[in-house]
Write an enzyme that holds these catalytic residues in place. Structure first.
Site, short mmCIF file in Angstrom:
data_model
loop_
_atom_site.label_atom_id
_atom_site.label_comp_id
_atom_site.label_asym_id
_atom_site.label_seq_id
_atom_site.Cartn_x
_atom_site.Cartn_y
_atom_site.Cartn_z
N ASP A 58 0.74 -1.24 -0.48
CA ASP A 58 -0.10 -0.25 -0.19
C ASP A 58 1.24 1.19 0.00
O ASP A 58 1.73 1.34 0.85
CB ASP A 58 -0.98 0.03 1.19
N VAL A 84 2.11 1.04 -6.70
CA VAL A 84 1.73 -0.37 -7.29
C VAL A 84 1.86 -0.02 -8.91
O VAL A 84 2.39 -0.37 -9.81
CB VAL A 84 0.46 -1.01 -7.68
N SER A 100 -6.24 1.37 -5.39
CA SER A 100 -6.72 2.12 -5.65
C SER A 100 -8.01 2.95 -5.46
O SER A 100 -8.60 2.21 -4.83
CB SER A 100 -7.94 1.99 -7.30
N ASN A 124 1.62 -4.08 -13.58
CA ASN A 124 2.09 -4.28 -13.37
C ASN A 124 1.84 -5.66 -12.20
O ASN A 124 3.01 -6.27 -12.87
CB ASN A 124 2.86 -3.62 -11.94
N TYR A 209 -11.90 7.02 -13.11
CA TYR A 209 -12.00 5.93 -12.25
C TYR A 209 -12.24 5.17 -13.48
O TYR A 209 -12.49 3.85 -13.06
CB TYR A 209 -12.76 6.36 -10.95
N LYS A 213 -11.02 1.88 -14.22
CA LYS A 213 -10.73 -0.10 -14.28
C LYS A 213 -11.78 -0.64 -15.36
O LYS A 213 -11.39 -1.55 -15.54
CB LYS A 213 -12.79 0.08 -13.17
N GLN A 226 -3.34 -14.08 -23.98
CA GLN A 226 -2.23 -13.85 -24.39
C GLN A 226 -1.17 -14.42 -23.65
O GLN A 226 -0.01 -15.41 -23.94
CB GLN A 226 -1.89 -12.04 -24.67
N GLU A 227 -1.28 -14.46 -22.25
CA GLU A 227 -0.09 -15.01 -20.90
C GLU A 227 -0.59 -16.46 -20.54
O GLU A 227 0.32 -16.54 -20.00
CB GLU A 227 0.04 -14.23 -21.05
P1 NAD Z 1 -10.03 3.02 0.44
O1 NAD Z 1 -9.59 3.71 -0.53
O2 NAD Z 1 -10.49 2.52 1.22
O3 NAD Z 1 -9.11 1.56 -0.57
C1 NAD Z 1 -8.01 1.33 -1.22
C2 NAD Z 1 -5.96 1.45 -1.14
O4 NAD Z 1 -5.67 1.12 -2.53
C3 NAD Z 1 -5.86 2.64 0.12
O5 NAD Z 1 -5.09 2.04 1.10
C4 NAD Z 1 -4.55 2.67 -1.16
O6 NAD Z 1 -3.64 3.90 0.29
C5 NAD Z 1 -4.07 2.57 -2.16
N1 NAD Z 1 -3.69 3.13 -3.08
C6 NAD Z 1 -4.56 3.37 -3.72
N2 NAD Z 1 -3.68 3.67 -4.54
C7 NAD Z 1 -2.48 2.89 -4.58
C8 NAD Z 1 -0.75 2.98 -5.02
N3 NAD Z 1 -0.61 3.08 -6.36
N4 NAD Z 1 -0.16 2.02 -4.87
C9 NAD Z 1 -0.49 0.92 -3.82
N5 NAD Z 1 -1.61 1.18 -3.14
C10 NAD Z 1 -1.90 2.41 -3.06
O7 NAD Z 1 -11.01 2.20 -0.91
P2 NAD Z 1 -11.69 0.54 -0.46
O8 NAD Z 1 -13.09 1.09 -0.54
O9 NAD Z 1 -11.19 0.30 -0.33
O10 NAD Z 1 -11.91 -0.45 -2.32
C11 NAD Z 1 -10.65 -1.10 -2.83
C12 NAD Z 1 -11.60 -1.70 -4.03
O11 NAD Z 1 -12.90 -1.84 -3.92
C13 NAD Z 1 -11.15 -0.39 -4.76
O12 NAD Z 1 -9.92 -0.68 -5.57
C14 NAD Z 1 -12.12 0.47 -5.85
O13 NAD Z 1 -12.17 0.12 -7.08
C15 NAD Z 1 -12.88 -1.00 -5.43
N6 NAD Z 1 -14.13 -0.75 -4.62
C16 NAD Z 1 -14.11 -0.46 -3.69
C17 NAD Z 1 -15.97 -0.24 -3.43
C18 NAD Z 1 -16.47 0.40 -2.33
O14 NAD Z 1 -18.11 0.92 -1.73
N7 NAD Z 1 -15.44 1.02 -1.67
C19 NAD Z 1 -17.13 -0.12 -4.82
C20 NAD Z 1 -16.24 -0.63 -5.87
C21 NAD Z 1 -15.71 -0.72 -5.97
N1 UDP Z 2 6.52 -6.93 -14.10
C1 UDP Z 2 6.73 -6.40 -11.83
N2 UDP Z 2 7.07 -7.65 -11.06
C2 UDP Z 2 7.06 -8.47 -11.73
C3 UDP Z 2 7.16 -9.13 -13.64
C4 UDP Z 2 6.87 -7.71 -13.88
O1 UDP Z 2 6.13 -5.38 -11.91
O2 UDP Z 2 7.60 -9.39 -11.15
C5 UDP Z 2 5.95 -4.87 -14.67
C6 UDP Z 2 7.46 -5.05 -15.26
O3 UDP Z 2 8.31 -4.37 -15.09
C7 UDP Z 2 6.33 -4.18 -16.67
C8 UDP Z 2 5.48 -5.64 -16.50
O4 UDP Z 2 4.91 -5.62 -14.66
O5 UDP Z 2 6.30 -3.18 -16.17
C9 UDP Z 2 4.47 -6.19 -17.89
O6 UDP Z 2 5.35 -7.50 -17.64
P1 UDP Z 2 5.23 -8.44 -19.04
O7 UDP Z 2 6.51 -8.93 -17.91
O8 UDP Z 2 4.23 -8.67 -18.98
O9 UDP Z 2 6.14 -7.35 -19.49
P2 UDP Z 2 7.62 -7.42 -19.94
O10 UDP Z 2 8.53 -6.75 -18.92
O11 UDP Z 2 7.70 -7.31 -21.26
O12 UDP Z 2 7.15 -5.23 -20.72
#
Ligand code: NAD
Ligand code: UDP
Ligand code: UDP
Length: 382
Positions: A58, A84, A100, A124, A209, A213, A226-227
């Site tokens: 996170d 991520v 997200s 990723n 958003y 998604k 594909q994979e």
């Molecule tokens: P939340 O905001 O409480 O949790 C999301 C978590 O993702 C947070 O802990 C945040 O810090 C982390 N995060 C955000 N961007 C990140 C990044 N780039 N790298 C690493 N961590 C990151 O929201 P939630 O309600 O727990 O939602 C969780 C998931 O469920 C989300 O993907 C959301 O789209 C989906 N979702 C939730 C609801 C709902 O009603 N709560 C409805 C539909 C979909």
């Molecule tokens: N990746 C990652 N962890 C892994 C393997 C891949 O974060 O253990 C990331 C990698 O950096 C890449 C993405 O996942 O950007 C997609 O990986 P993929 O192997 O499909 O694509 P490629 O590396 O061949 O572009």
């Protein structure tokens, strides 16, 4: 018996919630991205208590350490502060990809970051799943269905089309009747089932958003085809419960906070619009069932029990035993009049359906919010 003794030993010697003992062959290494958020932290609790090894990744954008602090130091638990959008190299068997922001103010705060998280972040995690042969479950959303074509929307679209037609080529208003008939023939898809492809504005304020998604789902199926990556896609509908964000402006948190603080409960419009809310433990059980099923196509997870917003306000007011009154404010723009999931697929293929009654879920959430308010009040004076 040996397993029971080990469980008992652990519960006596450790400060952690009770954890089942799983033999090595049943114990999985599970990654939860966004595991410090609202849903992710409850999923962490379930998978930890079931005896698995859980790694939470996170970046703490909307999540917080406090949501998972009760596991810190446990031998089966690891918390990694990581975004991520950057690649991640670890070894796991399953990935629940939840990272997200989820509530509109949070995902609209930095739309480009929301897009990067849902696209590059998902890429990723799929790359990781491919490399280690893990199964990935994507937390998608009912928002992929977008705004359904309600009658108000249909009429609005027709008016816009009329304007365009008469402005652009001087055609008569009657030539705009076509689209109206089309809307009549194709009324709103309600409740929404997984076959509906959606109706999303690609350039609107919610697009980062919704479209993020949608492309995340597309990526999952591209990696599957594909994979050969095993994917699961959950389309999650409105969810509530403890650890949800206090100030995200959504109806459940607004009404509970207002009722607890003796402020008016703000109903937008007449309150006749409907929503259906699932309690977080139901969602978590659904996510785990879906992950461990053989259903690779998208599945709706939500509670189909529909209530009007006015009913919600009255129910919350009475559960809190609050003296707040109900205040009617102007209707929110483009507010969908109805939203309800069609969960026949989850019922049939996963044997899953929500079981927590609305009042029970609301009572637990009310308790949580009142503890949070106390916590805030106490911390103000430190
Ligand atoms: P939340 O905001 O409480 O949790 C999301 C978590 O993702 C947070 O802990 C945040 O810090 C982390 N995060 C955000 N961007 C990140 C990044 N780039 N790298 C690493 N961590 C990151 O929201 P939630 O309600 O727990 O939602 C969780 C998931 O469920 C989300 O993907 C959301 O789209 C989906 N979702 C939730 C609801 C709902 O009603 N709560 C409805 C539909 C979909
Ligand atoms: N990746 C990652 N962890 C892994 C393997 C891949 O974060 O253990 C990331 C990698 O950096 C890449 C993405 O996942 O950007 C997609 O990986 P993929 O192997 O499909 O694509 P490629 O590396 O061949 O572009
Ligand atoms: N709503 C309301 N008062 C509030 C917050 C929301 O009446 O203080 C209404 C809102 O207009 C909508 C419904 O409650 O009709 C659900 O709103 P929310 O933002 O929780 O979720 P969504 O519209 O995304 O389902």
């Amino acid at each position: 018996l040996r397993e029971k003794i080990r469980e008992l030993e652990l519960s006596f010697t450790q400060k952690y919630p009770p954890v089942k003992f799983l033999s090595e062959k049943d114990r999985k290494r599970i990654l939860i991205t966004g595991g410090a958020g609202f849903v992710g932290s409850h999923l962490t609790d379930k998978l930890m208590m079931d005896g698995h090894e859980v790694t939470v990744v996170d970046n703490f954008f909307t999540g917080r350490k406090r949501n998972v602090e009760h596991w810190i130091g446990h031998e089966n638990f690891e918390l990694i502060n990581h975004d991520v959008v950057e690649p991640l190299y670890i070894e796991v068997d399953q990935i629940y990809h939840l990272a997200s922001p989820a509530s509109p103010p949070n995902y609209m705060y930095n739309p480009i970051k929301t897009l990067k998280t849902n696209t590059i972040g998902t890429l990723n995690m799929l790359g990781l799943a491919k490399r280690v042969g893990a199964r990935l479950l994507l937390a998608s959303t009912s928002e992929v269905y977008g705004v359904s074509l309600s009658w108000t929307n249909a009429i609005h679209c027709m008016k816009e089309r009329k304007k365009l037609l008469s402005l652009e080529n001087g055609s008569s208003i009657n030539s705009a009747v076509g689209p109206f008939i089309a809307f009549k023939l194709h009324p709103e898809v309600h409740p929404q089932n997984e076959e509906y492809w959606g109706h999303v504005n690609p350039i609107g304020p919610r697009a980062c958003y919704d479209e993020g998604k949608r492309v995340a789902e597309t990526m999952c199926y591209a990696y599957m085809k594909q994979e050969g990556v095993e994917v699961r896609v959950a389309r999650i509908f409105n969810t509530f419960g403890s650890r949800m964000h206090m100030n995200d402006g959504r109806v459940v948190s607004n009404f509970i906070l207002q009722a607890l603080q003796g402020e008016p409960l703000t109903v937008y419009g007449s309150g006749s619009q409907t929503r259906a809310f699932q309690y977080v433990s139901d969602l978590v059980n659904g996510l785990v069932s879906l992950m461990n099923s053989n259903v690779s196509s998208p599945v709706n997870l939500g509670n189909p029990e529909e209530h009007t917003i006015l009913e919600f306000a009255q129910l919350i007011k009475s559960l809190v035993v609050s003296r707040s009154h109900i205040q009617f404010l102007p209707e929110a723009q483009d507010d969908p009049q109805r939203r309800r999931p069609d969960i026949r697929k989850a019922k049939m293929l996963l044997g899953w359906e929500p079981v927590v009654p609305l009042e029970e879920g609301l009572n637990k959430t009310i308790q949580y919010f009142s503890r949070e308010l106390e916590h805030q009040a106490n911390n103000q004076y430190i």
